[in-house]
Each structure stands twice: as structure tokens, then as C-alpha cells.
Design a protein around this motif. Structure first.
Motif, PDB file in Angstrom:
ATOM      1  N   TRP A 538       3.758   1.156 -15.319  1.00 26.33           N
ATOM      2  CA  TRP A 538       3.270  -0.004 -14.554  1.00 26.33           C
ATOM      3  C   TRP A 538       3.361  -1.271 -15.413  1.00 26.33           C
ATOM      4  N   SER A 539       3.911  -2.329 -14.843  1.00 21.91           N
ATOM      5  CA  SER A 539       3.949  -3.618 -15.530  1.00 21.91           C
ATOM      6  C   SER A 539       2.610  -4.338 -15.326  1.00 21.91           C
ATOM      7  N   PRO A 540       2.301  -5.349 -16.143  1.00 24.83           N
ATOM      8  CA  PRO A 540       1.036  -6.097 -15.962  1.00 24.83           C
ATOM      9  C   PRO A 540       0.924  -6.715 -14.564  1.00 24.83           C
ATOM     10  N   ASP A 541       2.043  -7.195 -14.026  1.00 21.36           N
ATOM     11  CA  ASP A 541       1.986  -7.805 -12.694  1.00 21.36           C
ATOM     12  C   ASP A 541       1.676  -6.775 -11.622  1.00 21.36           C
ATOM     13  N   GLU A 542       2.234  -5.547 -11.783  1.00 19.27           N
ATOM     14  CA  GLU A 542       1.958  -4.501 -10.800  1.00 19.27           C
ATOM     15  C   GLU A 542       0.496  -4.070 -10.848  1.00 19.27           C
ATOM     16  N   ILE A 543      -0.057  -4.006 -12.061  1.00 18.88           N
ATOM     17  CA  ILE A 543      -1.478  -3.651 -12.190  1.00 18.88           C
ATOM     18  C   ILE A 543      -2.348  -4.719 -11.517  1.00 18.88           C
ATOM     19  N   LYS A 544      -1.978  -5.984 -11.691  1.00 22.31           N
ATOM     20  CA  LYS A 544      -2.738  -7.064 -11.033  1.00 22.31           C
ATOM     21  C   LYS A 544      -2.647  -6.946  -9.519  1.00 22.31           C
ATOM     22  N   ASP A 545      -1.439  -6.591  -9.011  1.00 22.54           N
ATOM     23  CA  ASP A 545      -1.288  -6.399  -7.578  1.00 22.54           C
ATOM     24  C   ASP A 545      -2.161  -5.251  -7.079  1.00 22.54           C
ATOM     25  N   LEU A 546      -2.203  -4.172  -7.880  1.00 19.24           N
ATOM     26  CA  LEU A 546      -3.030  -3.024  -7.498  1.00 19.24           C
ATOM     27  C   LEU A 546      -4.517  -3.405  -7.459  1.00 19.24           C
ATOM     28  N   GLN A 547      -4.956  -4.170  -8.471  1.00 20.28           N
ATOM     29  CA  GLN A 547      -6.357  -4.605  -8.501  1.00 20.28           C
ATOM     30  C   GLN A 547      -6.675  -5.505  -7.299  1.00 20.28           C
ATOM     31  N   ALA A 548      -5.742  -6.378  -6.966  1.00 18.64           N
ATOM     32  CA  ALA A 548      -5.959  -7.271  -5.814  1.00 18.64           C
ATOM     33  C   ALA A 548      -6.009  -6.483  -4.517  1.00 18.64           C
ATOM     34  N   ALA A 549      -5.123  -5.446  -4.404  1.00 19.96           N
ATOM     35  CA  ALA A 549      -5.117  -4.635  -3.190  1.00 19.96           C
ATOM     36  C   ALA A 549      -6.397  -3.824  -3.055  1.00 19.96           C
ATOM     37  N   LEU A 550      -6.927  -3.307  -4.177  1.00 24.52           N
ATOM     38  CA  LEU A 550      -8.176  -2.541  -4.130  1.00 24.52           C
ATOM     39  C   LEU A 550      -9.344  -3.415  -3.668  1.00 24.52           C
ATOM     40  N   LYS A 551      -9.307  -4.681  -4.065  1.00 18.67           N
ATOM     41  CA  LYS A 551     -10.352  -5.603  -3.625  1.00 18.67           C
ATOM     42  C   LYS A 551     -10.197  -5.951  -2.148  1.00 18.67           C
ATOM     43  N   LYS A 552      -8.951  -6.110  -1.729  1.00 16.52           N
ATOM     44  CA  LYS A 552      -8.708  -6.530  -0.352  1.00 16.52           C
ATOM     45  C   LYS A 552      -9.004  -5.406   0.634  1.00 16.52           C
ATOM     46  N   PHE A 553      -8.549  -4.184   0.305  1.00 21.52           N
ATOM     47  CA  PHE A 553      -8.745  -3.032   1.190  1.00 21.52           C
ATOM     48  C   PHE A 553      -9.823  -2.150   0.573  1.00 21.52           C
ATOM     49  N   ASN A 554     -11.068  -2.337   1.011  1.00 22.06           N
ATOM     50  CA  ASN A 554     -12.187  -1.635   0.385  1.00 22.06           C
ATOM     51  C   ASN A 554     -12.282  -0.200   0.854  1.00 22.06           C
ATOM     52  N   SER A 555     -13.218   0.543   0.269  1.00 19.24           N
ATOM     53  CA  SER A 555     -13.361   1.987   0.500  1.00 19.24           C
ATOM     54  C   SER A 555     -13.937   2.319   1.867  1.00 19.24           C
ATOM     55  N   LYS A 556     -14.376   1.337   2.628  1.00 20.78           N
ATOM     56  CA  LYS A 556     -14.901   1.603   3.959  1.00 20.78           C
ATOM     57  C   LYS A 556     -13.796   1.969   4.953  1.00 20.78           C
ATOM     58  N   MET A 557     -12.561   1.668   4.620  1.00 24.19           N
ATOM     59  CA  MET A 557     -11.445   1.989   5.488  1.00 24.19           C
ATOM     60  C   MET A 557     -11.129   3.481   5.437  1.00 24.19           C
ATOM     61  N   GLU A 558     -10.374   3.968   6.401  1.00 21.80           N
ATOM     62  CA  GLU A 558      -9.908   5.353   6.400  1.00 21.80           C
ATOM     63  C   GLU A 558      -8.985   5.556   5.206  1.00 21.80           C
ATOM     64  N   LYS A 559      -9.119   6.685   4.532  1.00 24.01           N
ATOM     65  CA  LYS A 559      -8.502   6.905   3.216  1.00 24.01           C
ATOM     66  C   LYS A 559      -6.980   6.748   3.258  1.00 24.01           C
ATOM     67  N   ASN A 560      -6.290   7.468   4.147  1.00 20.64           N
ATOM     68  CA  ASN A 560      -4.827   7.410   4.187  1.00 20.64           C
ATOM     69  C   ASN A 560      -4.340   6.012   4.560  1.00 20.64           C
ATOM     70  N   GLU A 561      -5.029   5.406   5.536  1.00 14.87           N
ATOM     71  CA  GLU A 561      -4.632   4.050   5.939  1.00 14.87           C
ATOM     72  C   GLU A 561      -4.813   3.067   4.791  1.00 14.87           C
ATOM     73  N   ARG A 562      -5.919   3.252   4.048  1.00  6.59           N
ATOM     74  CA  ARG A 562      -6.186   2.343   2.938  1.00  6.59           C
ATOM     75  C   ARG A 562      -5.093   2.419   1.882  1.00  6.59           C
ATOM     76  N   TRP A 563      -4.737   3.633   1.446  1.00  9.71           N
ATOM     77  CA  TRP A 563      -3.737   3.759   0.372  1.00  9.71           C
ATOM     78  C   TRP A 563      -2.342   3.406   0.864  1.00  9.71           C
ATOM     79  N   SER A 564      -2.079   3.556   2.152  1.00  6.40           N
ATOM     80  CA  SER A 564      -0.793   3.117   2.690  1.00  6.40           C
ATOM     81  C   SER A 564      -0.661   1.596   2.602  1.00  6.40           C
ATOM     82  N   LYS A 565      -1.732   0.894   2.956  1.00  8.78           N
ATOM     83  CA  LYS A 565      -1.694  -0.571   2.862  1.00  8.78           C
ATOM     84  C   LYS A 565      -1.644  -1.043   1.414  1.00  8.78           C
ATOM     85  N   ILE A 566      -2.364  -0.314   0.506  1.00 13.54           N
ATOM     86  CA  ILE A 566      -2.312  -0.685  -0.917  1.00 13.54           C
ATOM     87  C   ILE A 566      -0.905  -0.544  -1.457  1.00 13.54           C
ATOM     88  N   SER A 567      -0.215   0.544  -1.089  1.00 17.96           N
ATOM     89  CA  SER A 567       1.153   0.754  -1.586  1.00 17.96           C
ATOM     90  C   SER A 567       2.103  -0.305  -1.032  1.00 17.96           C
TER      91      SER A 567
END
Length: 591
Positions: A538-567
């Protein structure tokens, strides 16, 4: 605004105001012969400053037109009974029948005696002062700022004469009841109105005095004059009582009008006072700064949340920005045209008047005729035709051409009759073409100006820089092409704009990273170096994108849908890789 209190003795016939009803009515009968609205001389008291030459009452044609103060030698308004007595004795040396040889019915001596009887009695003097020809006018609500201090200062000073003398002892008791170390304020002291440099606390003291202002002004005499009632001439007790009630009612109405007049004066002064306006702006600015600070703190807390309708908002913001930009440009053009038109009008007026003064053929017969024709043209012609007349007169005062008077007068005749003027049409067409060329040049310049980057453009730039890393030939041409094709921008971005914006982002990210992650600098450096060695890491920019996606799509969402949107947000990693990286980061934080 706090209501004004204007407490004066109620216009009733009390012994505290007039020694007796008969004495008061006799005084009204004596004084009512002097008209309230004088045309030759004012009944206002003489000036307190400067020496005033005494009048020779025998030479005065209409002695009834003099105020009682002037009859006794120009006494000031604040004269005491002792001073009145001295002035009366001094006047008797000149006007007493024993000195003049006239009878006691001499009108001059009777006027002197009436002045003494009135001014030596405090109650009678108060009634007389209240009914004298006092200037009740107040400055207008649209008083210009340059005249504000002079007009309102004089008006407040003029009305201060009616202030009730309050008990200082009672005021001190009230102030000592509060736990305050400040010295008690003298309620009878009226602070000066001041000027533009007066401190705001002094200004507030002045208005505080007038908010609590109490007036002793008595309108009994004025009411008697208005109703034309002679109580002593009443035929019976019932008629006398009726007259007294009529006078009392009218005096009450006049008193209410006086209260409203003082209230309007104070309200206008507080609305127009530049010092209060500046203080209001300062307080509003402080309040705005405080609100801005609270808003910034609130925005920092809510920074983690993002709007799911980002694309729609982006389009709306861009359309709104474009609309505002067009409106701003249109407004700037209109304002510029108005300013230019005013300038052209003034120039034409100056040249026309200068030409009239210089003279020449076809000149106007009079200044009135010249002014009428010039003002008519100024009112009727626009920015495209008015400069043509100025040009006909030479264009400037130094190059004045009086032969242009004929052109101006011809333009006046044709404009007045509704016909078209060939000279004006030709010059107007030239100016219109030049103005259109200038506006087109300004529009082209505005179109070439760099536009701010929208969130969608910044996101596309970020993805393009990750997709096309350093080393490829023509990198920034490819990145610019990628952004323009992805977003279908109406005005495409150039490679120089992309490079410049990316340098700004990198600098800003470096500053944020240094501030937030200074304590974990060594650990992050090791992780980054390990990721660089691993081609699939993972590059630093990809890690930042992952952190931003985790903040945007919180754990209250359905699990598969959440990780699909994060990816999809990370774009370069699949769902499985995102989950594994998340677990790795979480385990490292627990350690």
C-alpha cells in the motif's frame, strides 16, 4: 429605545405652582396680551455671554414685542429674583413717573412693572418661560453627517434649560444600595454633546442623561391663550370651573406633545450619531468574530461527516458559482457605466458653461437659457451620445472650442423635437463600437483567468497522480487529459494548472502530516519503507484513501455493501485487500 420621562408639574392649579387660583389667572390675564408668536423680537431670554446694549424703551415703537428680559435691560434666562429687583430699581431711575413726569398709566412704566412682577415670582417666571417664543424645532431625520454635531448639539443645549433639578441625596442612596465602588453620578449634570472624538463612554453618559430627562415646562399660559378663556371674566362659578377644566385639558395635551418632541429628538440623534454607529459596527464585528470562532470549532468536529450527495452538490455549486460570476461581471459593468455617465455629464456641464462664459457665435442669450438646454441634454442623452457633445466643445477645458455651441444647440433642438441628429448618430456609433471591443477584450481576459478547483476536480487529480506515477513521459499532459475526459469540463484544465495545484496539495499534506503524526514519525517511516519494497503493498496515498473511506462509510452499514463501497473509493485495491489492510492497521494500533 427606552422611553423618555418628561416629568413636569401637572397643569393643575395647585398652590405649589401658583400661589392661588385667582393670582394665577390674573397673571395669565396680564401676560396673555403679549403674543406667543412674535414677528419683530423673540421672547427668548437674552444671551448670557457678551455685553448687550440697553434699549431706550421710549424709542421702541412696539414695546409689547419685547421680551420681559429685554424690558429690564437684557437680563439672562438664569436671572435670580435679587438680580431682577436690582434691574427693576435701575429701570425705575429712568422710567418711573417721578423721573419722567408722566402719569402712572404710562405704557413704558407699566411694561417695566409687569416685567418685575413676572420675573421676580418663580412660579410666574416659570409659566412665562414655558410660553415664550421658544424654538421647538428639532433637526430633521435626514440630517447630513457633516452638520450633525452642530445642529443636534445646539438643539440639546437649547432644551436643557427646562431640566428639573433633582435631589442629589436621593440619588446617592440609590447608588449606595448597590455594591459598586464607583462614585455616585450627579443627576443634574448634563454631559456635553461632544464631537466626533468624544469617547464612547462619555457619549453613553450623555444619552443616559437625556433618556432620564425630566422637564418642568408648564403650558398653562399657552393653553389659556389657545382656548381664549378669561377665568376672571366668567359670569358664574360653573362657567369658571368649565374654563379651568378646558385650560387644564389643553395644557395636558400640549405637555404630551412636548414629551413626544423630546423623545423624537433623542431617537433621531441616537439613530444618526456616527459614534454610536461605529460602536454598533464594532460590537457586531466582535459578535461576528465570536460566532465565526464557534462555527470553526463546530466545523472541525463535523469534518468527519461527508455528504452522500457529493456529485449533485458539486454540479449545483458550479452552476451557482457561474451564475454569481456572471452577475458580478454584469454588475461591475453597470456600475462602471453609471460612473462614466456621471463623469461625462459633469464634463459636459463644465464645457458648456465655459463656452457660454467665453462667448461666440450661436451663443445662448442668457445663463438661464444655457443651463436649461444643457440640463435637458444631460437628462435625455445617454453614454453613447453625451460624449459626442463634449468632443464638439473640445473635449477638455484646455482645448475649449466655442464653435461647438452650434452643435450643442442643434442637438437640443433635434432632441426636444424628437428628431434624430446626424452628428450624434455618427459619434454614438463610433463610441458603441469602441465600447463593444473593450467589453469583448475584458470578457476574454476574464475567461482566461484561472478558475478555482472543485472537489470533483481535486479528486480526479488525486486519482490521476496515483494512476500515472513519476517516470512516464508527458505525465502532466496525460493527467490533464484524464481530468478533462473524466469530468467533461466545459473549460479544460491545462497541464500547468494541474502541476501547480498538485504542488499546493503536496505542500499542504506535508504540513498536516508533520503536525498530526510527529510522535509516530519513526514508526510510519518504517511502514512506508516496507510498503515501497513490496510491489503489491500500500502506498501512503492509498492508505489515506482507505482511512477516508472508513470515515465516510461507517460500521452501521451492511458489511458487504460497506466494504464494496470502500474498495470502489480506493479504486486501486479490491475488497479483500481493503479488509486485510484494515485488520493490519487495527492490530498495530492495539499494540
Amino acid at each position: 429605545m427606552p422611553s423618555l420621562v418628561c416629568c413636569s408639574p401637572s397643569p393643575t392649579f395647585k398652590t405649589s405652582t401658583v400661589p392661588s387660583l385667582s393670582a394665577g389667572l390674573r397673571f395669565i390675564e396680564l401676560t396673555i396680551s403679549a403674543p406667543l408668536g412674535l414677528s419683530k423680537r423673540s421672547l427668548a431670554p437674552a444671551q448670557t455671554t457678551g455685553k448687550k446694549k440697553k434699549l431706550d424703551l421710549f424709542k421702541v415703537k412696539d414695546i409689547e414685542s419685547l421680551s420681559l428680559y429685554d424690558v429690564l435691560g437684557g437680563l439672562p434666562f438664569t436671572v435670580t429674583p435679587e438680580d431682577v429687583k436690582k434691574a427693576y430699581h435701575q429701570a425705575c431711575l429712568t422710567y418711573h413717573p417721578d423721573k419722567t413726569g408722566l402719569t402712572e398709566d404710562d405704557p413704558v412704566f407699566l411694561s417695566v412693572k409687569k416685567a418685575f412682577d413676572t420675573l421676580s415670582d418663580p412660579a410666574k417666571k416659570r409659566t412665562y418661560d414655558s410660553s415664550a417664543n421658544f424654538d421647538d424645532s428639532i433637526p430633521p431625520a435626514d440630517c447630513p453627517e457633516r452638520k450633525f454635531y452642530a445642529m443636534f448639539g445646539d438643539c440639546f443645549k437649547r432644551n436643557e434649560r427646562f431640566a428639573v433639578i433633582k435631589s442629589v441625596k436621593k440619588q446617592r442612596r440609590k447608588s449606595t444600595s448597590k455594591k459598586d465602588d464607583k462614585p455616585p453620578v450627579d443627576p443634574n449634570y448634563c454631559p456635553p454633546f461632544g464631537d466626533d472624538d468624544t469617547p464612547i463612554d462619555k457619549v453613553n453618559q450623555f444619552y443616559s442623561y437625556w433618556i432620564n430627562f425630566e422637564s418642568w415646562r408648564d403650558f398653562t399660559l399657552a393653553a389659556s391663550k389657545k382656548k381664549d378663556h378669561d377665568v376672571e371674566a366668567a359670569e358664574g362659578r360653573d362657567e369658571k370651573r368649565w374654563m379651568m377644566n378646558e385650560i387644564r385639558s389643553e395644557a395636558t395635551k400640549m405637555k404630551k406633545a412636548e414629551v413626544k418632541r423630546i423623545s423624537d429628538l433623542l431617537e433621531r440623534a441616537m439613530n444618526l450619531d456616527p459614534r454610536l454607529r461605529r460602536e454598533k459596527v464594532r460590537v457586531a464585528r466582535e459578535k461576528e468574530e465570536k460566532a465565526g470562532k464557534e462555527e470553526r470549532e463546530k466545523r472541525e468536529k463535523e469534518e468527519k461527516e461527508k455528504n452522500e450527495k457529493e456529485e449533485k452538490e458539486r454540479i449545483e455549486k458550479e452552476e451557482e458559482l457561474e451564475r454569481k460570476t456572471k452577475q458580478a461581471n454584469l454588475k461591475a459593468i453597470k456600475d462602471k457605466e453609471k460612473k462614466l455617465l456621471r463623469k461625462q455629464k459633469n464634463l459636459f456641464r463644465k464645457l458648456a458653461m465655459k463656452a457660454f462664459e467665453t462667448g461666440g457665435e450661436n451663443n445662448w442669450s442668457s445663463l438661464i437659457e444655457a443651463n436649461d438646454e444643457v440640463e435637458f441634454l444631460v437628462e435625455k442623452l445617454d453614454l453613447m451620445t453625451l460624449p459626442a457633445l463634449s468632443s464638439a466643445l473640445g473635449g477638455s477645458e484646455d482645448n475649449l472650442d466655442v464653435s461647438g455651441i452650434a452643435v450643442v444647440r442643434s442637438a437640443y433642438q433635434s432632441t426636444k423635437s424628437g428628431a434624430e441628429n446626424a452628428y450624434l448618430q455618427e459619434q454614438s456609433l463610433k463610441l458603441k463600437r469602441a465600447e463593444e471591443a473593450k467589453l469583448k477584450e475584458e470578457a476574454d481576459k476574464a475567461a482566461r483567468a484561472p478558475k478555482p478547483w472543485s472537489p470533483a476536480e481535486l479528486n480526479a487529480l488525486h486519482k490521476a497522480c496515483k494512476k500515472y506515477p513519476v517516470g512516464g513521459g508527458g505525465k502532466w499532459d496525460i493527467i490533464a487529459n484524464y481530468i478533462n475526459q473524466t469530468l467533461a469540463l466545459p473549460v479544460p484544465r491545462s497541464k500547468d494548472e494541474c502541476l501547480k495545484e498538485w504542488n499546493v496539495i503536496c505542500k499542504k499534506n506535508a504540513e498536516i502530516a508533520a503536525a498530526k503524526y510527529d510522535d509516530n514519525k519513526e514508526e510510519e517511516t518504517k511502514v512506508i519503507e516496507e510498503d515501497k519494497k513490496d510491489n503489491e503493498g500500500w502506498s501512503p496515498d492509498e492508505i489515506k484513501d482507505l482511512q477516508a473511506a472508513l470515515k465516510k462509510f461507517n460500521s452501521k452499514m451492511e458489511k458487504n455493501e460497506r466494504w464494496s463501497k470502500i474498495s470502489r473509493f480506493v479504486a486501486t485495491k479490491n475488497k479483500k485487500e481493503c479488509v486485510e489492510k484494515y485488520k493490519e492497521i487495527r492490530s498495530s494500533l492495539k499494540k
